[in-house]
Write an enzyme that holds these catalytic residues in place. Structure first.
Site, PDB file in Angstrom:
ATOM      1  N   PRO A   2      69.564  40.260 -31.354  1.00  0.00           N
ATOM      2  CA  PRO A   2      68.694  39.353 -32.100  1.00  0.00           C
ATOM      3  C   PRO A   2      67.566  38.818 -31.216  1.00  0.00           C
ATOM      4  O   PRO A   2      67.762  38.532 -30.041  1.00  0.00           O
ATOM      5  CB  PRO A   2      69.656  38.226 -32.510  1.00  0.00           C
ATOM      6  CG  PRO A   2      71.002  38.864 -32.509  1.00  0.00           C
ATOM      7  CD  PRO A   2      70.969  39.853 -31.387  1.00  0.00           C
ATOM      8  N   GLU A   3      66.377  38.700 -31.794  1.00  0.00           N
ATOM      9  CA  GLU A   3      65.243  38.140 -31.083  1.00  0.00           C
ATOM     10  C   GLU A   3      64.930  36.783 -31.687  1.00  0.00           C
ATOM     11  O   GLU A   3      65.619  36.302 -32.585  1.00  0.00           O
ATOM     12  CB  GLU A   3      64.071  39.111 -31.141  1.00  0.00           C
ATOM     13  CG  GLU A   3      64.495  40.516 -30.726  1.00  0.00           C
ATOM     14  CD  GLU A   3      63.402  41.366 -30.104  1.00  0.00           C
ATOM     15  OE1 GLU A   3      62.325  40.847 -29.778  1.00  0.00           O
ATOM     16  OE2 GLU A   3      63.653  42.572 -29.939  1.00  0.00           O
ATOM     17  N   LYS A  51      66.747  31.979 -28.030  1.00  0.00           N
ATOM     18  CA  LYS A  51      67.802  32.778 -28.662  1.00  0.00           C
ATOM     19  C   LYS A  51      69.108  32.002 -28.773  1.00  0.00           C
ATOM     20  O   LYS A  51      70.160  32.583 -29.055  1.00  0.00           O
ATOM     21  CB  LYS A  51      68.009  34.069 -27.876  1.00  0.00           C
ATOM     22  CG  LYS A  51      66.760  34.940 -27.825  1.00  0.00           C
ATOM     23  CD  LYS A  51      67.042  36.234 -27.108  1.00  0.00           C
ATOM     24  CE  LYS A  51      65.771  37.070 -26.991  1.00  0.00           C
ATOM     25  NZ  LYS A  51      66.017  38.370 -26.351  1.00  0.00           N
ATOM     26  N   ARG A 250      68.094  48.988 -21.002  1.00  0.00           N
ATOM     27  CA  ARG A 250      67.093  48.352 -21.842  1.00  0.00           C
ATOM     28  C   ARG A 250      66.234  49.437 -22.483  1.00  0.00           C
ATOM     29  O   ARG A 250      65.294  49.936 -21.870  1.00  0.00           O
ATOM     30  CB  ARG A 250      66.189  47.463 -20.991  1.00  0.00           C
ATOM     31  CG  ARG A 250      66.916  46.294 -20.348  1.00  0.00           C
ATOM     32  CD  ARG A 250      67.174  45.234 -21.374  1.00  0.00           C
ATOM     33  NE  ARG A 250      67.519  43.974 -20.741  1.00  0.00           N
ATOM     34  CZ  ARG A 250      67.928  42.919 -21.413  1.00  0.00           C
ATOM     35  NH1 ARG A 250      68.028  42.986 -22.721  1.00  0.00           N
ATOM     36  NH2 ARG A 250      68.241  41.805 -20.802  1.00  0.00           N
TER      37      ARG A 250
END
Length: 296
Positions: A2-3, A51, A250
């Site tokens: 989630p961002e 976040k 990433r």
């Protein structure tokens, strides 16, 4: 993962369901707080910070959670079957007379005094979707380490809070630079525009069920998730590689034509400068949980 916009939406759902209501059920399924009882207390508000989620509760308490890779909060009506995963993945249950919020797979869950919130979120930079947003401060934070690759600097929540892998890749595309370019190598005019551009992207998406950065129907993102597919601008196949120090993966997407600069080359051999501060030459698609500091 989630961002910032996704966490903002989660906070809004929780706030709508719980704020102003008295808890009639409280179940924190982590050993440290297994005996904590919040029943009889009113939920004051649920606030996002980068976040992080902060549920403030009557009596000076805050329930702090972070979704990381797989966590989620679901809200259910009375009698509605819970559907967010198996029961053993439930970490928190907060219930009122009208709604029940269930937290699944929450890797971070702690109960603390509200006056101590800075202990868990005080390290964060300006929040892109928060009242403390300060583009000048965010830019100064990014420029403080000019040798650091831009993609890594954007993910560091101490610089500015709310950007994850999706926005990192999309922002670098819109700026016309690779995520491996050192921050100090970004043209001054583009660097100055970066904080405002990041804010506009998250603001535009905080109410949307499907994130979009292109403005094109059916083509939501420029590069993220499009490895091997044509760039929406030039038609060159979008590339995928990891970026970081190797401790976790990433997935990073970029167009080698629209985004000139240092980057891993196909086959795993990095081009000059790609590993200046930990860029990885390995091509992978999985991600692992973030560590403290960079993406927390």
């Amino acid at each position: 993962m989630p961002e910032g916009d996704t966490v903002w939406q989660a906070a809004k759902r929780l706030h709508t369901a719980l704020a102003g209501q008295v808890l009639i059920r409280s179940d924190l399924r982590v050993p440290r707080y297994a005996t904590a009882d919040l029943t009889g207390r009113t939920v004051l508000d649920v606030t996002p910070r980068g976040k992080h989620l902060l549920a403030r509760i009557e009596g000076g308490l805050t329930l702090h959670s972070h979704l990381r890779m797989d966590g989620s909060w679901k809200v259910f009506r009375p009698g509605q079957r819970w559907s967010g995963g198996p029961a053993h993945q439930i970490r928190a249950v907060l219930g009122t007379a009208d709604r029940t919020a269930v937290g699944y797979r929450l890797p971070v869950l702690e109960l603390l005094r509200t006056e101590e919130e800075d202990r868990v979120v005080g390290h964060l930079g300006p929040d892109l979707l928060g009242p403390d947003w300060d583009p000048d401060k965010a830019l100064a934070n990014l420029l403080a380490d000019p040798a650091r690759p831009l993609g890594e600097a954007l993910l560091d929540q101490r610089n500015l809070a709310g950007i994850g892998n999706v926005y990192k890749s999309e922002l670098c595309f819109l700026l016309g630079v690779t995520p491996w370019l050192p921050v100090g190598g970004v043209p001054a005019d583009r660097a100055a525009a970066l904080p405002g551009l990041a804010e506009r992207l998250l603001e535009a998406n905080r109410e949307r069920p499907v994130r979009a950065t292109t403005g094109r129907r059916g083509q939501d993102l420029f590069v993220y998730g499009r490895a091997g597919r044509p760039c929406l601008r030039c038609g060159t196949p979008v590339r995928l590689a990891d970026q970081g120090d190797g401790s976790r993966e990433r997935p990073t997407y970029w167009c080698p034509v629209c985004q000139p600069g240092p980057a891993p080359v196909p086959g795993g051999t990095p081009s000059a400068g790609a590993l200046r501060r930990g860029g990885s030459p390995h091509n992978r698609t999985e991600t692992t949980a973030p560590q403290a500091g960079e993406d927390s």
